[in-house]
Design a protein around this motif. Sequence first.
Motif, PDB file in Angstrom:
ATOM      1  N   ILE A  48       0.891  -1.163   0.000  1.00 28.04           N
ATOM      2  CA  ILE A  48       0.000   0.000   0.000  1.00 28.04           C
ATOM      3  C   ILE A  48       0.923   1.204   0.000  1.00 28.04           C
ATOM      4  N   ASN A  49       0.782   2.084  -1.004  1.00 27.60           N
ATOM      5  CA  ASN A  49       1.727   3.203  -1.078  1.00 27.60           C
ATOM      6  C   ASN A  49       1.104   4.532  -0.651  1.00 27.60           C
ATOM      7  N   LYS A  50      -0.216   4.555  -0.471  1.00 27.44           N
ATOM      8  CA  LYS A  50      -0.835   5.815  -0.064  1.00 27.44           C
ATOM      9  C   LYS A  50      -2.068   5.554   0.799  1.00 27.44           C
ATOM     10  N   PHE A  51      -2.187   6.360   1.823  1.00 28.96           N
ATOM     11  CA  PHE A  51      -3.380   6.295   2.670  1.00 28.96           C
ATOM     12  C   PHE A  51      -3.921   7.707   2.853  1.00 28.96           C
ATOM     13  N   THR A  52      -5.224   7.868   2.689  1.00 27.81           N
ATOM     14  CA  THR A  52      -5.818   9.186   2.931  1.00 27.81           C
ATOM     15  C   THR A  52      -7.080   9.045   3.762  1.00 27.81           C
ATOM     16  N   CYS A  53      -7.362  10.097   4.503  1.00 28.65           N
ATOM     17  CA  CYS A  53      -8.622  10.185   5.241  1.00 28.65           C
ATOM     18  C   CYS A  53      -9.219  11.554   4.947  1.00 28.65           C
ATOM     19  N   GLU A  54     -10.474  11.562   4.509  1.00 31.17           N
ATOM     20  CA  GLU A  54     -11.168  12.826   4.212  1.00 31.17           C
ATOM     21  C   GLU A  54     -12.426  12.921   5.049  1.00 31.17           C
ATOM     22  N   PHE A  55     -12.794  14.149   5.379  1.00 35.24           N
ATOM     23  CA  PHE A  55     -14.075  14.373   6.059  1.00 35.24           C
ATOM     24  C   PHE A  55     -14.914  15.266   5.167  1.00 35.24           C
ATOM     25  N   GLU A  56     -15.987  14.731   4.644  1.00 42.53           N
ATOM     26  CA  GLU A  56     -16.866  15.474   3.740  1.00 42.53           C
ATOM     27  C   GLU A  56     -16.057  16.147   2.626  1.00 42.53           C
ATOM     28  N   PHE A  89     -12.060   6.774   4.132  1.00 44.87           N
ATOM     29  CA  PHE A  89     -10.686   6.272   4.231  1.00 44.87           C
ATOM     30  C   PHE A  89     -10.337   5.547   2.943  1.00 44.87           C
ATOM     31  N   THR A  90      -9.137   5.810   2.423  1.00 43.39           N
ATOM     32  CA  THR A  90      -8.736   5.199   1.157  1.00 43.39           C
ATOM     33  C   THR A  90      -7.315   4.665   1.249  1.00 43.39           C
ATOM     34  N   TRP A  91      -7.159   3.420   0.864  1.00 41.84           N
ATOM     35  CA  TRP A  91      -5.827   2.808   0.773  1.00 41.84           C
ATOM     36  C   TRP A  91      -5.587   2.457  -0.694  1.00 41.84           C
ATOM     37  N   VAL A  92      -4.410   2.800  -1.235  1.00 43.14           N
ATOM     38  CA  VAL A  92      -4.097   2.499  -2.625  1.00 43.14           C
ATOM     39  C   VAL A  92      -2.855   1.630  -2.658  1.00 43.14           C
ATOM     40  N   ASP A  94       0.164  -0.860  -4.925  1.00 39.52           N
ATOM     41  CA  ASP A  94       0.991  -0.756  -6.133  1.00 39.52           C
ATOM     42  C   ASP A  94       0.293  -1.257  -7.389  1.00 39.52           C
ATOM     43  N   SER A  95      -0.608  -2.240  -7.231  1.00 38.46           N
ATOM     44  CA  SER A  95      -1.273  -2.759  -8.422  1.00 38.46           C
ATOM     45  C   SER A  95      -2.463  -1.883  -8.822  1.00 38.46           C
ATOM     46  N   GLY A  96      -2.640  -0.775  -8.111  1.00 32.97           N
ATOM     47  CA  GLY A  96      -3.721   0.144  -8.448  1.00 32.97           C
ATOM     48  C   GLY A  96      -5.020  -0.165  -7.741  1.00 32.97           C
ATOM     49  N   ASP A  97      -5.036  -1.247  -6.957  1.00 31.12           N
ATOM     50  CA  ASP A  97      -6.248  -1.575  -6.220  1.00 31.12           C
ATOM     51  C   ASP A  97      -6.504  -0.505  -5.148  1.00 31.12           C
ATOM     52  N   VAL A  98      -7.767  -0.143  -5.016  1.00 37.76           N
ATOM     53  CA  VAL A  98      -8.145   0.862  -4.037  1.00 37.76           C
ATOM     54  C   VAL A  98      -9.121   0.238  -3.055  1.00 37.76           C
ATOM     55  N   TYR A  99      -8.829   0.371  -1.776  1.00 36.24           N
ATOM     56  CA  TYR A  99      -9.724  -0.140  -0.749  1.00 36.24           C
ATOM     57  C   TYR A  99     -10.283   1.058   0.001  1.00 36.24           C
ATOM     58  N   THR A 100     -11.602   1.117   0.124  1.00 43.27           N
ATOM     59  CA  THR A 100     -12.178   2.272   0.809  1.00 43.27           C
ATOM     60  C   THR A 100     -13.111   1.823   1.921  1.00 43.27           C
ATOM     61  N   HIS A 101     -13.309   2.747   2.836  1.00 36.06           N
ATOM     62  CA  HIS A 101     -14.217   2.486   3.952  1.00 36.06           C
ATOM     63  C   HIS A 101     -14.783   3.836   4.382  1.00 36.06           C
ATOM     64  N   GLU A 102     -16.065   3.866   4.699  1.00 37.46           N
ATOM     65  CA  GLU A 102     -16.671   5.124   5.145  1.00 37.46           C
ATOM     66  C   GLU A 102     -17.314   4.922   6.502  1.00 37.46           C
ATOM     67  N   GLN A 103     -17.200   5.937   7.319  1.00 42.99           N
ATOM     68  CA  GLN A 103     -17.830   5.850   8.628  1.00 42.99           C
ATOM     69  C   GLN A 103     -18.301   7.228   9.090  1.00 42.99           C
ATOM     70  N   GLY A 104     -19.536   7.299   9.510  1.00 44.08           N
ATOM     71  CA  GLY A 104     -20.122   8.567   9.916  1.00 44.08           C
ATOM     72  C   GLY A 104     -19.919   8.851  11.394  1.00 44.08           C
ATOM     73  N   ILE A 105     -20.046  10.143  11.742  1.00 45.43           N
ATOM     74  CA  ILE A 105     -19.994  10.536  13.150  1.00 45.43           C
ATOM     75  C   ILE A 105     -21.089  11.565  13.392  1.00 45.43           C
ATOM     76  N   GLU A 106     -21.715  11.444  14.544  1.00 50.33           N
ATOM     77  CA  GLU A 106     -22.790  12.378  14.881  1.00 50.33           C
ATOM     78  C   GLU A 106     -22.253  13.366  15.902  1.00 50.33           C
ATOM     79  N   VAL A 107     -22.330  14.648  15.565  1.00 48.82           N
ATOM     80  CA  VAL A 107     -21.859  15.676  16.491  1.00 48.82           C
ATOM     81  C   VAL A 107     -23.060  16.347  17.142  1.00 48.82           C
TER      82      VAL A 107
END
Lengths: 108, 286
Positions: A48-56, A89-92, A94-107
């Motif tokens: 896995i060469n890149k990991f990102t986390c985004e919020f909205e 959440f996104t993991w990428v 070397d073979s270009g496969d992308v694994y994602t996961h989403e999770q909500g939070i209530e404020v």
Amino acid sequence: MAAPKPRVKVPKSASAGEVITIKTLISHKMESGQRKDKQGNVIPRKIINKFTCEFEGKPVFSCDLEPAISANPYFEFNAKVMESGTFKFTWVDDSGDVYTHEQGIEVK
Amino acid sequence: MKNRIILAAAAAVAASGMAISVVSAEPADDELVIDGEMTMVTRTAAPKDHPLDEVMSGWLFRTPETRALEADSFQNPGMLYVERGEEIWNTVEGEAGKSCASCHGDASETMAGVGTAYPKWDADAKRPINLELQINKCRENNLKAEAYKFDAAEQKALTTYIKHQSLGKPVQMDLSQGDLQSWWKKGEELYYTRTGQLNLSCASCHEENNGKYIRADHLSQGNVNGFPTYRLKQANMVSLHNRFRGCIRDTRAEYPAAFSDELMALEVYVTWRGTGLSVETPAVRQ
């Protein structure tokens, strides 16, 4: 291991302005590209060469991973939440496969 | 002149080497609480006739970072294999069209505590049986599926999953079953038998020198309450017989086959030595 599977731990709820801890773990071999198989052929690098986390859609955390990082990489980081929404959440690898996961939070 | 300098350097290295060997690597004064909820027994009074006064989990001999990994079930990479094991538990395989769950139902109920009591006596085979062999027996007789080969990924995951259902429960073998007592005796003999070019027995390290360094590593008592264990070195689950073989190989001896009489006897004896410690599967080690 079977296909890489992400695990994510985000609190279900938080108060506005609270700093929360996010934990992520993904099953992945992280084949370094330095090893050889029994016939002496180099086992191609597959990490896995890149990991990102985004919020909205806004970046929260991201990083590049290098071959020395162990199998099943684990990340723990903090984020300040002001409003309800979804972390993506996104993991990428070397073979270009992308694994994602989403999770909500209530404020509240 | 040059020779003399090299000799002096060698002497200095030897001296510092000796200094390292007497530096202690004492077990940590720490408590293992999984997820802040489940307190594990990592030290307990030894059972009757045990050569040591207190039995200690290998967890106490690891670095703070490794100990922390095991204390958080989210961070513990071994939990990935527990999840994989749960999938296998529920997957139909073999000609009988059954999964483990077809007979045993919910593992969190039916398998709770099961992992504390192995190895048991197998009256059919007239020898001890461990979890891996029990799974294979079940696969062949009930699922009509092929037995797992030693250390197949599925074998490790399923064994880990089943043993994990006993997390926190004390290791408690029943040595009165069948002929288990004589296998225990045979295991004890093997434990104290020196093998290999390095002429080491299990006891040389794990009984006489636990709490000290072996090169850069801390020697534990060699208890097996956490197996299968997630080893950071392999970044994978490691089965007990794999670890036995690794240890014997490190003495530069020829090592017995997995599930052979020798290693089954050793498993009986070594499991008994950890009586009373909590099952930690999947433990995290160096």
